[in-house]
Design a protein around this motif. Sequence first.
Motif, PDB file in Angstrom:
ATOM      1  N   GLY A 215       0.820  -1.302  -0.004  1.00  0.00           N
ATOM      2  CA  GLY A 215      -0.094  -0.026  -0.093  1.00  0.00           C
ATOM      3  C   GLY A 215       0.900   1.193   0.151  1.00  0.00           C
ATOM      4  O   GLY A 215       0.389   2.363  -0.125  1.00  0.00           O
ATOM      5  N   PHE A 216       2.184   1.236   0.022  1.00  0.00           N
ATOM      6  CA  PHE A 216       2.828   2.471  -0.085  1.00  0.00           C
ATOM      7  C   PHE A 216       3.709   2.900  -1.383  1.00  0.00           C
ATOM      8  O   PHE A 216       3.904   1.718  -2.315  1.00  0.00           O
ATOM      9  CB  PHE A 216       4.018   2.223   0.977  1.00  0.00           C
ATOM     10  N   ASP A 217       3.930   3.826  -1.808  1.00  0.00           N
ATOM     11  CA  ASP A 217       4.542   4.036  -3.038  1.00  0.00           C
ATOM     12  C   ASP A 217       5.857   3.539  -2.995  1.00  0.00           C
ATOM     13  O   ASP A 217       6.325   3.104  -4.123  1.00  0.00           O
ATOM     14  CB  ASP A 217       4.820   5.665  -3.117  1.00  0.00           C
ATOM     15  N   SER A 218       6.624   3.581  -1.741  1.00  0.00           N
ATOM     16  CA  SER A 218       8.021   2.949  -1.749  1.00  0.00           C
ATOM     17  C   SER A 218       8.225   2.537  -0.618  1.00  0.00           C
ATOM     18  O   SER A 218       7.775   3.055   0.511  1.00  0.00           O
ATOM     19  CB  SER A 218       8.860   3.832  -2.387  1.00  0.00           C
ATOM     20  N   LEU A 245       9.201   4.654   4.561  1.00  0.00           N
ATOM     21  CA  LEU A 245       8.151   4.439   3.999  1.00  0.00           C
ATOM     22  C   LEU A 245       7.442   5.866   3.349  1.00  0.00           C
ATOM     23  O   LEU A 245       7.551   6.709   4.046  1.00  0.00           O
ATOM     24  CB  LEU A 245       7.011   3.910   4.830  1.00  0.00           C
ATOM     25  N   THR A 246       7.226   5.565   2.237  1.00  0.00           N
ATOM     26  CA  THR A 246       6.803   7.170   1.281  1.00  0.00           C
ATOM     27  C   THR A 246       5.330   6.896   0.745  1.00  0.00           C
ATOM     28  O   THR A 246       5.250   5.750   0.260  1.00  0.00           O
ATOM     29  CB  THR A 246       7.621   7.450   0.497  1.00  0.00           C
ATOM     30  N   ASP A 247       4.583   7.568   0.567  1.00  0.00           N
ATOM     31  CA  ASP A 247       3.108   7.721   0.194  1.00  0.00           C
ATOM     32  C   ASP A 247       2.827   8.966  -0.319  1.00  0.00           C
ATOM     33  O   ASP A 247       3.129   9.898   0.006  1.00  0.00           O
ATOM     34  CB  ASP A 247       2.284   6.950   0.792  1.00  0.00           C
ATOM     35  N   HIS A 248       1.759   9.027  -1.127  1.00  0.00           N
ATOM     36  CA  HIS A 248       1.142  10.313  -1.571  1.00  0.00           C
ATOM     37  C   HIS A 248      -0.179  10.278  -1.960  1.00  0.00           C
ATOM     38  O   HIS A 248      -0.629   9.099  -2.495  1.00  0.00           O
ATOM     39  CB  HIS A 248       2.050  10.967  -2.462  1.00  0.00           C
ATOM     40  N   TRP A 249      -0.920  11.365  -1.925  1.00  0.00           N
ATOM     41  CA  TRP A 249      -2.493  11.253  -2.273  1.00  0.00           C
ATOM     42  C   TRP A 249      -2.484  12.823  -2.933  1.00  0.00           C
ATOM     43  O   TRP A 249      -2.470  13.977  -2.196  1.00  0.00           O
ATOM     44  CB  TRP A 249      -3.192  11.193  -1.181  1.00  0.00           C
ATOM     45  N   ASP A 250      -2.444  12.873  -4.227  1.00  0.00           N
ATOM     46  CA  ASP A 250      -2.721  14.093  -4.844  1.00  0.00           C
ATOM     47  C   ASP A 250      -1.447  15.151  -4.448  1.00  0.00           C
ATOM     48  O   ASP A 250      -0.326  14.852  -4.918  1.00  0.00           O
ATOM     49  CB  ASP A 250      -4.074  14.801  -4.715  1.00  0.00           C
ATOM     50  N   LYS A 251      -2.062  16.164  -3.817  1.00  0.00           N
ATOM     51  CA  LYS A 251      -1.001  17.301  -3.256  1.00  0.00           C
ATOM     52  C   LYS A 251      -0.393  16.825  -1.970  1.00  0.00           C
ATOM     53  O   LYS A 251       0.629  17.438  -1.349  1.00  0.00           O
ATOM     54  CB  LYS A 251      -1.627  18.316  -3.239  1.00  0.00           C
ATOM     55  N   LEU A 252      -0.730  15.692  -1.342  1.00  0.00           N
ATOM     56  CA  LEU A 252      -0.218  15.553  -0.007  1.00  0.00           C
ATOM     57  C   LEU A 252       0.744  14.393  -0.169  1.00  0.00           C
ATOM     58  O   LEU A 252       0.584  13.202  -0.770  1.00  0.00           O
ATOM     59  CB  LEU A 252      -1.391  15.016   0.975  1.00  0.00           C
ATOM     60  N   SER A 253       1.781  14.119   0.799  1.00  0.00           N
ATOM     61  CA  SER A 253       2.875  13.384   0.704  1.00  0.00           C
ATOM     62  C   SER A 253       2.948  12.722   2.286  1.00  0.00           C
ATOM     63  O   SER A 253       2.965  13.697   3.288  1.00  0.00           O
ATOM     64  CB  SER A 253       4.073  13.619   0.033  1.00  0.00           C
ATOM     65  N   GLN A 289       6.587  12.677   8.666  1.00  0.00           N
ATOM     66  CA  GLN A 289       6.442  13.895   8.098  1.00  0.00           C
ATOM     67  C   GLN A 289       5.389  14.001   6.984  1.00  0.00           C
ATOM     68  O   GLN A 289       5.362  13.013   6.124  1.00  0.00           O
ATOM     69  CB  GLN A 289       7.614  14.511   7.585  1.00  0.00           C
ATOM     70  N   LEU A 290       4.420  14.894   7.060  1.00  0.00           N
ATOM     71  CA  LEU A 290       3.537  15.167   5.938  1.00  0.00           C
ATOM     72  C   LEU A 290       3.859  16.400   5.135  1.00  0.00           C
ATOM     73  O   LEU A 290       4.262  17.508   5.650  1.00  0.00           O
ATOM     74  CB  LEU A 290       2.317  15.329   6.646  1.00  0.00           C
ATOM     75  N   GLY A 291       3.998  16.330   3.642  1.00  0.00           N
ATOM     76  CA  GLY A 291       4.148  17.468   3.001  1.00  0.00           C
ATOM     77  C   GLY A 291       2.950  17.901   2.208  1.00  0.00           C
ATOM     78  O   GLY A 291       2.037  16.979   1.715  1.00  0.00           O
ATOM     79  N   TYR A 292       2.941  19.242   1.794  1.00  0.00           N
ATOM     80  CA  TYR A 292       1.541  19.556   1.184  1.00  0.00           C
ATOM     81  C   TYR A 292       1.977  20.767   0.084  1.00  0.00           C
ATOM     82  O   TYR A 292       2.879  21.489   0.554  1.00  0.00           O
ATOM     83  CB  TYR A 292       0.382  19.997   1.853  1.00  0.00           C
ATOM     84  N   LYS A 293       1.716  20.343  -1.159  1.00  0.00           N
ATOM     85  CA  LYS A 293       1.899  21.523  -2.113  1.00  0.00           C
ATOM     86  C   LYS A 293       0.972  22.361  -2.383  1.00  0.00           C
ATOM     87  O   LYS A 293      -0.184  22.020  -3.091  1.00  0.00           O
ATOM     88  CB  LYS A 293       2.137  20.545  -3.670  1.00  0.00           C
ATOM     89  N   LEU A 294       1.057  23.478  -1.656  1.00  0.00           N
ATOM     90  CA  LEU A 294       0.025  24.754  -1.592  1.00  0.00           C
ATOM     91  C   LEU A 294       0.037  25.206  -3.071  1.00  0.00           C
ATOM     92  O   LEU A 294      -1.236  25.605  -3.392  1.00  0.00           O
ATOM     93  CB  LEU A 294       0.614  25.805  -0.812  1.00  0.00           C
ATOM     94  N   SER A 295       0.974  25.274  -3.866  1.00  0.00           N
ATOM     95  CA  SER A 295       0.746  25.813  -5.134  1.00  0.00           C
ATOM     96  C   SER A 295       2.108  25.208  -6.040  1.00  0.00           C
ATOM     97  O   SER A 295       2.931  24.267  -5.541  1.00  0.00           O
ATOM     98  CB  SER A 295       1.103  27.257  -5.271  1.00  0.00           C
ATOM     99  N   LYS A 296       2.230  25.644  -7.199  1.00  0.00           N
ATOM    100  CA  LYS A 296       3.088  25.241  -8.002  1.00  0.00           C
ATOM    101  C   LYS A 296       4.750  25.457  -7.483  1.00  0.00           C
ATOM    102  O   LYS A 296       5.601  24.694  -7.790  1.00  0.00           O
ATOM    103  CB  LYS A 296       3.231  25.730  -9.470  1.00  0.00           C
ATOM    104  N   ASN A 297       4.721  26.480  -6.791  1.00  0.00           N
ATOM    105  CA  ASN A 297       5.988  27.190  -6.375  1.00  0.00           C
ATOM    106  C   ASN A 297       6.132  27.073  -5.000  1.00  0.00           C
ATOM    107  O   ASN A 297       6.968  27.475  -4.466  1.00  0.00           O
ATOM    108  CB  ASN A 297       6.252  28.618  -6.835  1.00  0.00           C
ATOM    109  N   LEU A 298       5.239  26.575  -4.097  1.00  0.00           N
ATOM    110  CA  LEU A 298       4.988  26.568  -2.635  1.00  0.00           C
ATOM    111  C   LEU A 298       4.735  25.096  -1.991  1.00  0.00           C
ATOM    112  O   LEU A 298       3.715  24.610  -2.283  1.00  0.00           O
ATOM    113  CB  LEU A 298       4.177  27.637  -1.987  1.00  0.00           C
TER     114      LEU A 298
END
Length: 491
Positions: A215-218, A245-253, A289-298
């Motif tokens: 169930g994980f990307d890697s 363990l890494t995973d992502h859902w649309d803009k969330l990682s 850690q959770l990451g979120y891509k707020l925009s193309k540049n941020l």
Amino acid sequence: MKKTKSLKKWMAIIPLALMSITIAGIPAFENPVHAAVAQSFSDVPAGHWAYDAVGKLVKAGLVDGYTDKTFKGDRSMSRYEFSFIVAKALDKFETADESNKELIDKLSSEFAGELNRLGARVAKVEAKTNTWISGETRFRVVGNNPKAPGSKRLSGSDQFEFRQRIKFSGNINDNMSYFGRIATTGGNKFGNAEYSSGSEIALDMMNVTAKNTFGFDSIRVGRSALDFITTGLIGKPMNVDGILLTDHWDKLSFKGWTGNIKSNNWLWNAPANKFTWDNSESYQLTTGQLGYKLSKNLTVNAGYYWSDVPGTSTLTGMGTLNTNRGSFSSSQGWTSSVTYKMGKYTLLGDYVGSKLDNAANIPDNPKGWAVQLSNSQGPAAMYQAVGLVNPTKKGTDAWMVSYRSVDAGAIPSGAGGFDTTAVANPAQPYSVFTHTTDNVNAWFLAYQNVVAKNVVLSLEYQDFKLKNKELTNLKDDKLDKTYMMKLEFFY
């Protein structure tokens, strides 16, 4: 590696050549060398079975580059043109059905000589190759200007260092890959050839990565870099053993890691006047850690860590803390980071807020932060987690300026992303080689230039001051200034 480079070369040429074919099916050769090569191949006669075969591959989506997505078989083509088309089909061989695979095999056999001359056969071989070898050779000249009493400037062979790395990477199967690296260990000094460490090597990287598993990307298991939290304030280029363990859902990682960060405790042995290893402990670090891509540049990240690594001090400033007092048993804390692209510039920011367990004679809520501005077009990570330039692009250059301010104990010992970036005598009090991310305020400036393909020149400067000199026996907050020039060769 020559085969790998050939693959990259031809995988770049092939799609460009195909895309240059006009509606009439005529290639546009801007390079006179390519045009001359094309003319050296004979035409394939009209009615040859290859025309019909390629037409079927185009309709199946295995060959593109034609404006109307159809094969123009109303004129004769050279064997050179056909070889480009077949090479493109070979690139998509695994996605073809059995019927089209048979056509590709038949075409490959028909134009084997041309494919061999063009290098496309190398691409097919590379796709089935399991292991690649590459390497790095580094020479550097270093200097410093320490201020703490009892400190000495680097001199003699300590100012001239080298390092050799050999990398191994491979595909285990379609979903699993391997990476390993052996490297010379510390003490590689020019002018001190008899020192045994100059000939010693260690396996500082060794891991297996599985994609799309459980169930994980890697999932990455083994010895790796500490590259899974913040953009570099917490980090390490090698020698952490664990599972990522890494995973992502649309803009969330998501990134989660646990493992052994510091099994061998490097302690100052005062009677012997040298550092010795204590193998009795195995210290664990766990992060999420959770990451979120707020925009193309941020992009923003937020995480948490738990660490078993203790903090120690000695009266002479030789402990894991950059102090001469205080200790703690373990720590945990919040982390956050931001990556902001501003045209050709990138701004990075990291923050860590920690809570020290069983803290004695030291504040138990230390904090640390770092910012970096660069014109580098490379990956978004603080230097030296990644380089500023692409070594393959001769003539390119980039600069970086950063500032960090870190309280004593804010970063677990052995997990400081800037550790060992400043070269100084590790056996001196308050050495910035071993205390680069503890109780310091520091400027860091760097410049890199690709002076020749795969040859990078780097210039670095760091200026250190104590953040809280009250935790030391020093009367001045000036700590050290370090300088470095290095030449790196990649192959």
